[in-house]
Design a protein around this motif. Structure first.
Motif, mmCIF file in Angstrom:
data_model
loop_
_atom_site.group_PDB
_atom_site.id
_atom_site.type_symbol
_atom_site.label_atom_id
_atom_site.label_comp_id
_atom_site.label_asym_id
_atom_site.label_seq_id
_atom_site.Cartn_x
_atom_site.Cartn_y
_atom_site.Cartn_z
ATOM 1 N N THR A 1 6.642 1.686 1.276
ATOM 2 C CA THR A 1 5.432 0.868 1.143
ATOM 3 C C THR A 1 4.953 0.431 2.518
ATOM 4 O OG1 THR A 1 6.685 -1.176 0.838
ATOM 5 C CG2 THR A 1 6.014 0.002 -1.159
ATOM 6 N N VAL A 2 3.646 0.299 2.611
ATOM 7 C CA VAL A 2 3.014 -0.121 3.858
ATOM 8 C C VAL A 2 2.456 -1.518 3.642
ATOM 9 C CG1 VAL A 2 1.186 0.405 5.526
ATOM 10 C CG2 VAL A 2 2.415 2.273 4.384
ATOM 11 N N THR B 1 5.635 0.078 7.970
ATOM 12 C CA THR B 1 6.121 0.875 6.853
ATOM 13 C C THR B 1 7.569 0.491 6.581
ATOM 14 O OG1 THR B 1 4.661 2.680 7.497
ATOM 15 C CG2 THR B 1 6.440 3.208 5.956
ATOM 16 N N HIS B 2 7.825 0.045 5.374
ATOM 17 C CA HIS B 2 9.168 -0.377 4.969
ATOM 18 C C HIS B 2 10.004 0.833 4.578
ATOM 19 C CE1 HIS B 2 8.355 -4.755 4.836
ATOM 20 N NE2 HIS B 2 7.121 -4.314 4.738
ATOM 21 N N HIS C 1 0.871 -1.180 0.000
ATOM 22 C CA HIS C 1 0.000 0.000 0.000
ATOM 23 C C HIS C 1 0.907 1.228 0.000
ATOM 24 C CE1 HIS C 1 -3.493 -2.532 0.999
ATOM 25 N NE2 HIS C 1 -2.644 -3.182 1.768
ATOM 26 N N ASP C 2 0.467 2.280 -0.678
ATOM 27 C CA ASP C 2 1.235 3.519 -0.735
ATOM 28 C C ASP C 2 1.188 4.238 0.604
ATOM 29 O OD1 ASP C 2 1.834 3.162 -3.434
ATOM 30 O OD2 ASP C 2 -0.023 4.149 -4.062
#
Length: 179
Positions: A118-119, A113-114, A85-86
């Protein structure tokens, strides 16, 4: 690959015990017991480099882990949802998973959150097993947690309208008539 939660057997009904015998005493579950359960559920699994069992699906993977020692040992079923996910959508995503967490007992879902922004989501359920648990409780809880992990993925797809994105991606992969 898609698994229908209703296809997972219900292990709730145990054979009747002869008169005069009480329920079996508590057991301390181990990896062999989880392997037997996954095989009964007809779920494929692998052992990762850390020695944990993992059952892979197309959009997520569920790990079955034992942590801690002696009377503090915990059995954890943790699902890593692979759909990225954004970062811009994280506030809405958090609202959605908060709704899930309020409505359901498990899995409790949180975000990670990476470094690339990205989530991804992680679902988790845990049971203290160090002093032993009823075999029936362990089996029914584990089966319920697997079903709920699958259901969360379906629910999230529906809530976020991701089925349309999945459908259009499939359409984009089809060859056109002029090829």
């Amino acid at each position: 690959m898609s698994i229908d939660p209703s296809s997972i057997p219900n292990f709730g009904g145990q054979p009747q015990q002869p008169q005069g015998e009480g329920p079996a005493g508590p057991v301390v579950p181990d990896q062999d017991l989880v392997k037997q359960l996954l095989e009964q559920m007809e779920l494929k699994y692998v052992t990762d480099e850390e020695g944990d069992l993992a059952a892979p699906w197309e959009e997520f993977r569920t790990y079955f882990m034992f942590r801690g020692e002696d009377d503090q040992q915990v059995f954890s079923v943790r699902t890593f949802y692979d759909r990225p996910h954004d970062l811009e959508t994280k506030p809405a995503l958090l609202e959605t998973i908060d709704d899930w967490n309020r409505r359901t007992l498990w899995p409790k879902v949180y975000s990670h959150t990476h470094d690339d922004g990205t989530v991804r989501l992680i679902g988790e359920a845990q049971m203290l097993i160090g002093t032993g648990v009823s075999l029936e409780h362990f089996v029914s809880s584990t089966v319920s947690w697997v079903r709920a992990a699958i259901e969360f993925d379906r629910w999230l797809v529906e809530q976020l309208g991701l089925e349309q994105a999945v459908d259009s991606a499939v359409e984009d992969e089809k060859p056109s008539d002029d090829e």
